[in-house]
Design a protein around this motif. Structure first.
Motif, PDB file in Angstrom:
ATOM      1  N   GLY A 175     108.825  27.280  24.016  1.00 35.14           N
ATOM      2  CA  GLY A 175     107.802  27.782  24.713  1.00 35.14           C
ATOM      3  C   GLY A 175     107.578  26.904  26.135  1.00 35.14           C
ATOM      4  O   GLY A 175     107.344  27.690  27.082  1.00 35.14           O
ATOM      5  N   ARG A 176     107.719  25.681  26.163  1.00 35.73           N
ATOM      6  CA  ARG A 176     107.545  24.686  27.239  1.00 35.73           C
ATOM      7  C   ARG A 176     108.545  25.355  28.300  1.00 35.73           C
ATOM      8  O   ARG A 176     108.173  25.205  29.484  1.00 35.73           O
ATOM      9  CB  ARG A 176     107.757  23.219  26.894  1.00 35.73           C
ATOM     10  CG  ARG A 176     106.587  22.696  26.199  1.00 35.73           C
ATOM     11  CD  ARG A 176     106.588  21.206  26.103  1.00 35.73           C
ATOM     12  NE  ARG A 176     107.848  20.813  25.530  1.00 35.73           N
ATOM     13  CZ  ARG A 176     107.760  20.602  23.945  1.00 35.73           C
ATOM     14  NH1 ARG A 176     106.681  20.837  23.292  1.00 35.73           N
ATOM     15  NH2 ARG A 176     109.001  20.013  23.305  1.00 35.73           N
ATOM     16  N   LYS A 177     109.940  25.584  27.789  1.00 35.86           N
ATOM     17  CA  LYS A 177     110.792  26.114  28.836  1.00 35.86           C
ATOM     18  C   LYS A 177     110.682  27.155  29.347  1.00 35.86           C
ATOM     19  O   LYS A 177     110.564  27.161  30.852  1.00 35.86           O
ATOM     20  CB  LYS A 177     112.274  25.948  28.023  1.00 35.86           C
ATOM     21  CG  LYS A 177     113.441  26.294  29.142  1.00 35.86           C
ATOM     22  CD  LYS A 177     114.737  26.260  28.294  1.00 35.86           C
ATOM     23  CE  LYS A 177     115.951  26.293  29.304  1.00 35.86           C
ATOM     24  NZ  LYS A 177     117.088  26.024  28.781  1.00 35.86           N
ATOM     25  N   VAL A 178     109.924  28.068  28.879  1.00 35.33           N
ATOM     26  CA  VAL A 178     109.479  29.392  29.412  1.00 35.33           C
ATOM     27  C   VAL A 178     108.469  29.203  30.368  1.00 35.33           C
ATOM     28  O   VAL A 178     108.393  29.719  31.293  1.00 35.33           O
ATOM     29  CB  VAL A 178     109.371  30.470  28.263  1.00 35.33           C
ATOM     30  CG1 VAL A 178     108.727  31.698  28.862  1.00 35.33           C
ATOM     31  CG2 VAL A 178     110.641  30.608  27.469  1.00 35.33           C
ATOM     32  N   LEU A 179     107.273  28.538  29.924  1.00 36.72           N
ATOM     33  CA  LEU A 179     106.381  28.185  30.671  1.00 36.72           C
ATOM     34  C   LEU A 179     106.744  27.577  32.046  1.00 36.72           C
ATOM     35  O   LEU A 179     106.147  28.006  33.024  1.00 36.72           O
ATOM     36  CB  LEU A 179     105.076  27.304  29.886  1.00 36.72           C
ATOM     37  CG  LEU A 179     104.041  26.972  30.645  1.00 36.72           C
ATOM     38  CD1 LEU A 179     103.247  28.184  31.026  1.00 36.72           C
ATOM     39  CD2 LEU A 179     103.228  26.155  29.610  1.00 36.72           C
ATOM     40  N   TRP A 180     107.575  26.335  31.909  1.00 31.06           N
ATOM     41  CA  TRP A 180     107.673  25.940  33.208  1.00 31.06           C
ATOM     42  C   TRP A 180     108.842  25.951  34.023  1.00 31.06           C
ATOM     43  O   TRP A 180     109.062  25.753  35.112  1.00 31.06           O
ATOM     44  CB  TRP A 180     107.657  24.186  32.697  1.00 31.06           C
ATOM     45  CG  TRP A 180     106.511  23.773  32.268  1.00 31.06           C
ATOM     46  CD1 TRP A 180     106.213  23.366  31.039  1.00 31.06           C
ATOM     47  CD2 TRP A 180     105.208  23.522  33.222  1.00 31.06           C
ATOM     48  NE1 TRP A 180     104.675  23.139  30.993  1.00 31.06           N
ATOM     49  CE2 TRP A 180     104.258  23.100  32.096  1.00 31.06           C
ATOM     50  CE3 TRP A 180     105.100  23.511  34.555  1.00 31.06           C
ATOM     51  CZ2 TRP A 180     102.955  22.628  32.766  1.00 31.06           C
ATOM     52  CZ3 TRP A 180     103.821  23.181  34.929  1.00 31.06           C
ATOM     53  CH2 TRP A 180     102.612  22.955  33.992  1.00 31.06           C
ATOM     54  N   GLU A 181     110.106  26.707  33.374  1.00 30.61           N
ATOM     55  CA  GLU A 181     111.042  27.097  33.999  1.00 30.61           C
ATOM     56  C   GLU A 181     111.127  28.623  34.272  1.00 30.61           C
ATOM     57  O   GLU A 181     112.151  28.964  34.779  1.00 30.61           O
ATOM     58  CB  GLU A 181     112.240  26.708  33.314  1.00 30.61           C
ATOM     59  CG  GLU A 181     112.470  25.182  33.173  1.00 30.61           C
ATOM     60  CD  GLU A 181     113.512  24.579  32.395  1.00 30.61           C
ATOM     61  OE1 GLU A 181     114.623  25.331  32.303  1.00 30.61           O
ATOM     62  OE2 GLU A 181     113.640  23.322  31.807  1.00 30.61           O
ATOM     63  N   GLY A 182     110.431  29.480  33.633  1.00 34.10           N
ATOM     64  CA  GLY A 182     110.660  31.033  33.969  1.00 34.10           C
ATOM     65  C   GLY A 182     111.284  31.672  32.841  1.00 34.10           C
ATOM     66  O   GLY A 182     111.483  31.143  31.801  1.00 34.10           O
ATOM     67  N   ALA A 183     111.414  32.881  33.181  1.00 30.69           N
ATOM     68  CA  ALA A 183     111.886  33.963  32.372  1.00 30.69           C
ATOM     69  C   ALA A 183     113.429  33.374  31.761  1.00 30.69           C
ATOM     70  O   ALA A 183     114.069  32.797  32.356  1.00 30.69           O
ATOM     71  CB  ALA A 183     112.261  35.133  32.838  1.00 30.69           C
ATOM     72  N   GLN A 184     113.520  33.524  30.373  1.00 33.33           N
ATOM     73  CA  GLN A 184     114.554  33.058  29.724  1.00 33.33           C
ATOM     74  C   GLN A 184     115.437  34.322  29.036  1.00 33.33           C
ATOM     75  O   GLN A 184     114.702  35.271  28.430  1.00 33.33           O
ATOM     76  CB  GLN A 184     114.549  32.100  28.590  1.00 33.33           C
ATOM     77  CG  GLN A 184     113.722  30.553  29.464  1.00 33.33           C
ATOM     78  CD  GLN A 184     114.858  29.905  30.043  1.00 33.33           C
ATOM     79  OE1 GLN A 184     115.881  29.589  29.695  1.00 33.33           O
ATOM     80  NE2 GLN A 184     114.354  29.543  31.450  1.00 33.33           N
ATOM     81  N   ALA A 185     116.655  34.462  29.093  1.00 35.97           N
ATOM     82  CA  ALA A 185     117.419  35.322  28.354  1.00 35.97           C
ATOM     83  C   ALA A 185     117.362  35.132  26.824  1.00 35.97           C
ATOM     84  O   ALA A 185     117.066  34.092  26.302  1.00 35.97           O
ATOM     85  CB  ALA A 185     119.052  35.089  28.599  1.00 35.97           C
ATOM     86  N   ILE A 186     117.148  36.390  26.182  1.00 39.04           N
ATOM     87  CA  ILE A 186     116.956  36.338  24.648  1.00 39.04           C
ATOM     88  C   ILE A 186     118.180  37.243  24.318  1.00 39.04           C
ATOM     89  O   ILE A 186     117.841  38.497  24.850  1.00 39.04           O
ATOM     90  CB  ILE A 186     115.439  36.677  24.243  1.00 39.04           C
ATOM     91  CG1 ILE A 186     115.504  36.387  22.685  1.00 39.04           C
ATOM     92  CG2 ILE A 186     114.971  37.842  24.701  1.00 39.04           C
ATOM     93  CD1 ILE A 186     113.958  36.135  22.185  1.00 39.04           C
ATOM     94  N   SER A 187     118.687  37.134  23.172  1.00 36.10           N
ATOM     95  CA  SER A 187     119.430  38.184  22.375  1.00 36.10           C
ATOM     96  C   SER A 187     119.263  38.060  21.114  1.00 36.10           C
ATOM     97  O   SER A 187     118.877  37.048  20.308  1.00 36.10           O
ATOM     98  CB  SER A 187     121.029  37.859  22.737  1.00 36.10           C
ATOM     99  OG  SER A 187     121.372  36.751  22.164  1.00 36.10           O
ATOM    100  N   PHE A 188     119.284  39.358  20.429  1.00 42.36           N
ATOM    101  CA  PHE A 188     119.300  39.514  18.924  1.00 42.36           C
ATOM    102  C   PHE A 188     120.188  40.202  18.583  1.00 42.36           C
ATOM    103  O   PHE A 188     121.025  41.140  19.136  1.00 42.36           O
ATOM    104  CB  PHE A 188     118.001  40.635  18.675  1.00 42.36           C
ATOM    105  CG  PHE A 188     116.596  39.864  19.126  1.00 42.36           C
ATOM    106  CD1 PHE A 188     115.718  39.278  18.306  1.00 42.36           C
ATOM    107  CD2 PHE A 188     116.210  40.241  20.353  1.00 42.36           C
ATOM    108  CE1 PHE A 188     114.630  38.786  18.763  1.00 42.36           C
ATOM    109  CE2 PHE A 188     115.209  39.664  20.925  1.00 42.36           C
ATOM    110  CZ  PHE A 188     114.259  39.099  20.097  1.00 42.36           C
ATOM    111  N   ARG A 189     121.069  39.723  17.252  1.00 42.37           N
ATOM    112  CA  ARG A 189     122.387  40.256  16.743  1.00 42.37           C
ATOM    113  C   ARG A 189     121.933  40.321  14.997  1.00 42.37           C
ATOM    114  O   ARG A 189     121.562  39.117  14.625  1.00 42.37           O
ATOM    115  CB  ARG A 189     123.704  39.420  17.149  1.00 42.37           C
ATOM    116  CG  ARG A 189     123.864  39.540  18.570  1.00 42.37           C
ATOM    117  CD  ARG A 189     124.379  40.752  19.227  1.00 42.37           C
ATOM    118  NE  ARG A 189     124.486  40.506  20.397  1.00 42.37           N
ATOM    119  CZ  ARG A 189     123.922  40.670  21.498  1.00 42.37           C
ATOM    120  NH1 ARG A 189     122.496  40.883  21.532  1.00 42.37           N
ATOM    121  NH2 ARG A 189     124.360  40.478  22.754  1.00 42.37           N
ATOM    122  N   PRO A 190     122.294  41.185  14.600  1.00 38.28           N
ATOM    123  CA  PRO A 190     122.151  41.294  13.203  1.00 38.28           C
ATOM    124  C   PRO A 190     123.272  40.278  12.586  1.00 38.28           C
ATOM    125  O   PRO A 190     124.469  40.416  13.004  1.00 38.28           O
ATOM    126  CB  PRO A 190     122.408  42.693  12.427  1.00 38.28           C
ATOM    127  CG  PRO A 190     122.036  43.392  13.669  1.00 38.28           C
ATOM    128  CD  PRO A 190     122.439  42.792  14.790  1.00 38.28           C
TER     129      PRO A 190
END
Length: 138
Positions: free
Chosen positions: A121-136
């Motif tokens: 959460g802190r990283k997204v707040l202070w550094e901006g958009a972050q890549a996220i990936s979902f895999r079964p």
């Protein structure tokens, strides 16, 4: 029990699909796999991050809906009053938009790596958009 492996902002998590509580939402999310997007910080909802999905509504019933997801819970808002989105709570959340309170379907819960959520959460707040990936998980 279906597990989803998640990588976000350099952190790794495993999450359980809430198939008994939100079967239609879970099936729709599984059909989207593999899923890669950007995670940005919420604007109105508190300590959460979201994946904006545009103005296309998803035809989902209200199931296991909540305004207050607990840390580690994902909710899917199918569109309507606000933009379609997936939200991840990393702390206290009261899900809302510029039009006011909203509810979304709780469909996914982090079961491994939850202790990393505040750092994500802190990283997204202070550094901006972050890549996220979902895999079964195989």
């Amino acid at each position: 029990m279906t597990l989803i492996d998640i990588t976000a902002g350099g952190f790794r998590f495993a999450a359980r699909l809430e198939e008994e509580l939100a079967p239609v939402t879970c099936a729709r999310f599984l059909a989207m796999q593999p899923y890669d997007e950007k995670l940005i910080h919420v604007r109105w909802s508190g300590e959460g991050c979201w994946i904006p999905m545009g103005d296309t509504p998803y035809d989902l019933p209200w199931e296991n809906a909540t305004r207050h997801p607990a840390p580690g819970q994902f909710i899917f808002y199918p569109g309507g009053y606000s933009e379609t989105e997936i939200l991840l709570a990393y702390g206290g959340v009261a899900f809302a938009s510029k039009l006011g309170p909203l509810a979304g379907n709780h469909f996914l819960t982090i079961v491994e790596g939850q202790q990393q959520l505040p750092a994500l959460g802190r990283k997204v707040l202070w550094e901006g958009a972050q890549a996220i990936s979902f895999r079964p998980r195989a």
